[in-house]
Scaffold this motif. Structure first.
Motif, PDB file in Angstrom:
ATOM      1  N   SER A  49      36.048   6.492  17.884  1.00 39.54           N
ATOM      2  CA  SER A  49      35.419   7.052  19.090  1.00 39.54           C
ATOM      3  C   SER A  49      34.788   8.424  18.835  1.00 39.54           C
ATOM      4  O   SER A  49      34.207   9.012  19.746  1.00 39.54           O
ATOM      5  CB  SER A  49      36.445   7.148  20.218  1.00 39.54           C
ATOM      6  OG  SER A  49      37.475   8.054  19.862  1.00 39.54           O
ATOM      7  N   GLN A  73      31.922   4.579  11.703  1.00 45.96           N
ATOM      8  CA  GLN A  73      32.734   3.473  12.208  1.00 45.96           C
ATOM      9  C   GLN A  73      33.493   2.843  11.042  1.00 45.96           C
ATOM     10  O   GLN A  73      32.923   2.584   9.986  1.00 45.96           O
ATOM     11  CB  GLN A  73      31.854   2.412  12.883  1.00 45.96           C
ATOM     12  CG  GLN A  73      31.131   2.906  14.125  1.00 45.96           C
ATOM     13  CD  GLN A  73      32.087   3.243  15.245  1.00 45.96           C
ATOM     14  OE1 GLN A  73      32.879   2.428  15.671  1.00 45.96           O
ATOM     15  NE2 GLN A  73      32.023   4.478  15.740  1.00 45.96           N
ATOM     16  N   THR A 122      41.400   3.603  17.065  1.00 44.45           N
ATOM     17  CA  THR A 122      40.539   3.794  18.237  1.00 44.45           C
ATOM     18  C   THR A 122      40.036   5.232  18.310  1.00 44.45           C
ATOM     19  O   THR A 122      38.852   5.475  18.583  1.00 44.45           O
ATOM     20  CB  THR A 122      41.321   3.440  19.526  1.00 44.45           C
ATOM     21  OG1 THR A 122      41.790   2.099  19.422  1.00 44.45           O
ATOM     22  CG2 THR A 122      40.445   3.578  20.751  1.00 44.45           C
ATOM     23  N   ARG A 123      40.913   6.203  18.037  1.00 45.50           N
ATOM     24  CA  ARG A 123      40.509   7.617  18.068  1.00 45.50           C
ATOM     25  C   ARG A 123      39.488   7.932  16.979  1.00 45.50           C
ATOM     26  O   ARG A 123      38.548   8.688  17.204  1.00 45.50           O
ATOM     27  CB  ARG A 123      41.737   8.511  17.907  1.00 45.50           C
ATOM     28  CG  ARG A 123      42.593   8.547  19.147  1.00 45.50           C
ATOM     29  CD  ARG A 123      43.774   9.468  18.986  1.00 45.50           C
ATOM     30  NE  ARG A 123      44.620   9.416  20.175  1.00 45.50           N
ATOM     31  CZ  ARG A 123      45.888   9.701  20.209  1.00 45.50           C
ATOM     32  NH1 ARG A 123      46.502  10.070  19.104  1.00 45.50           N
ATOM     33  NH2 ARG A 123      46.573   9.637  21.320  1.00 45.50           N
TER      34      ARG A 123
END
Length: 200
Positions: A73, A79, A69-70
């Motif tokens: 983000s 991605q 997730t980090r």
């Protein structure tokens, strides 16, 4: 090597607190206490290797999920796919590693390099032979590392690409910030974005 034994730690461990003297309470009031605290404390329950491996796996996958997730983000143009699975060491199920993501990148002398990013709950040297981990040390809480991968046509699986380096290692660190920077550098598509990431 001596076989390890694991036991479940009680959530209400009262070994540090002085207990009430049950016999004194009986002499004073004439009543027998039925409270659980006054009875013999529960004995240690030893865990099987499968139970320890399951608990280790849950913790590793939770850490991998947070890390993924980090990473994603940071910037919309970088991605990574979420490919989380774990393995524990056979003789020490409290130790293990977890796959977080995989992607492709280009280096100066190598084009289209496939790589995978992992988290381990120990620090070790990456072996150049069949044994992947050598000289395991538990003095660091985690190890973040990425290795080059290549497809194996016969086995229909991925294996370490040792043509880039003898052990296939792209980076290894115990610092989560440095690991984040290295993964982002591997995923950056142009030189300008790499310059920005290096300044972090």
């Amino acid at each position: 090597m001596q076989k390890l034994r694991y036991f479940a730690a009680s959530k209400t461990d009262k070994t540090g607190l002085p207990g009430k003297a049950a016999h004194t309470e009986f002499l004073r009031t004439g009543r027998i206490s039925r409270h659980r605290d006054d009875w013999v404390p529960e004995q240690k329950r030893y865990l099987t290797y499968e139970e320890v491996a399951e608990r280790t796996g849950k913790r590793l996958e939770a850490a991998a999920d947070t890390t993924h997730t980090r990473i994603n983000s940071f910037h919309r143009s970088i991605q990574f796919p979420k490919i989380i699975f774990h393995r524990t060491l056979a003789d020490s199920p409290h130790l293990g590693y977890c796959h977080v993501t995989a992607a492709r990148t280009n280096f100066a002398h190598y084009a289209d390099v496939r790589w995978a990013f992992y988290i381990a709950n120990f620090f070790a040297e990456i072996g150049e032979n069949e044994a992947f981990f050598e000289r395991i040390r538990q003095n660091y809480s985690r190890m973040y590392f990425a290795v080059a991968m290549k497809p194996e046509a016969e086995a229909k699986s991925m294996s370490i690409d040792r043509s880039i380096r003898d052990n296939g290692l792209l980076f290894r660190t115990h610092d989560p910030k440095e690991a984040l920077r290295n993964v982002l550098l591997l995923g950056a598509r142009d030189a300008e974005l790499r310059k920005i990431i290096r300044k972090l």
